[in-house]
Design an enzyme around this catalytic site. Sequence first.
Site, short mmCIF file in Angstrom:
data_model
loop_
_atom_site.label_atom_id
_atom_site.label_comp_id
_atom_site.label_asym_id
_atom_site.label_seq_id
_atom_site.Cartn_x
_atom_site.Cartn_y
_atom_site.Cartn_z
N CYS A 133 0.83 -1.21 0.00
CA CYS A 133 0.00 0.00 0.00
C CYS A 133 0.87 1.27 0.00
O CYS A 133 1.47 1.59 -1.01
CB CYS A 133 -0.99 -0.06 1.16
SG CYS A 133 -2.44 0.94 0.88
N HIS A 190 -3.27 -5.22 1.77
CA HIS A 190 -2.61 -5.45 3.06
C HIS A 190 -2.70 -6.91 3.51
O HIS A 190 -3.56 -7.24 4.35
CB HIS A 190 -3.31 -4.62 4.14
CG HIS A 190 -3.09 -3.15 4.03
ND1 HIS A 190 -2.03 -2.50 4.62
CD2 HIS A 190 -3.80 -2.20 3.39
CE1 HIS A 190 -2.10 -1.22 4.37
NE2 HIS A 190 -3.16 -1.00 3.62
N GLU A 246 -0.98 -8.29 5.64
CA GLU A 246 -0.67 -8.33 7.09
C GLU A 246 -1.92 -8.13 7.94
O GLU A 246 -1.88 -8.28 9.15
CB GLU A 246 0.42 -7.29 7.44
CG GLU A 246 -0.02 -5.84 7.51
CD GLU A 246 -0.17 -5.15 6.15
OE1 GLU A 246 -0.15 -5.83 5.11
OE2 GLU A 246 -0.34 -3.91 6.15
N1 GLN Z 1 -3.60 6.35 1.25
C1 GLN Z 1 -2.30 6.10 1.77
C2 GLN Z 1 -1.23 6.88 1.03
O1 GLN Z 1 -1.52 7.48 0.07
C3 GLN Z 1 -1.97 4.62 1.74
C4 GLN Z 1 -2.94 3.86 2.59
C5 GLN Z 1 -2.41 2.60 3.18
O2 GLN Z 1 -1.20 2.33 3.23
N2 GLN Z 1 -3.32 1.83 3.73
O3 GLN Z 1 -0.12 6.89 1.43
#
Ligand code: GLN
Length: 188
Positions: free
Chosen positions: A79, A170, A172
């Site tokens: 992410c 994710h 995790e």
């Molecule tokens: N929206 C976050 C970003 O732009 C990422 C979100 C996440 O890691 N769950 O950094």
Amino acid sequence: MKNIGILALQGSVEEHRRMLEKLDCRITEVKKPADLAGIDGIILPGGESTTIGKLLNRCSLFAPLKEKIENGLPVWGTCAGMILLAKEIEDEQPHLAVMDIKVKRNAYGSQLDSFSTKEKICEISKQPIELVFIRAPYVSGISGAAKSLLTLNNHIVAVKEKNMLATSFHPELTDDLSIHRYFAEKMI
Ligand code: GLN
């Protein structure tokens, strides 16, 4: 025993640790340059990429981490971690800029638009894997040696390039160890 680092500046550090503890590996929380010595791979967790990017600079980790990845250190960004790795971010400056992908931040909308689904990632597991998306990015462009591992509704959400893996979602936050096992056993 493999020594796996988790970038521990902000975000889902504990959640990744909980997963790695179930695998046969040593875990190092990376907070300063000296912590990079001796790790065999590193996970860049989810969180807020802008914040983690700023902290990478403040903790003097930016340059040594980028250099290690460019020299082949296995890395997996989840992410926000995917955003940190991308060479291009739509409408924003990139961070580590090591992976030949362009990403769109918050591509699925706000926190309320978070969702989970199950998909098979052939490269990683024979079984469908639970995928949790939280204000997730997707990959809007791919070039060079970067290879898509999974598309969802026509958008790439898992990608691999040489020593680098990036997922929009994710693992995790689930009980499925497949991707952690793949990273620890196949990429390191
Ligand atoms: N929206 C976050 C970003 O732009 C990422 C979100 C996440 O890691 N769950 O950094």
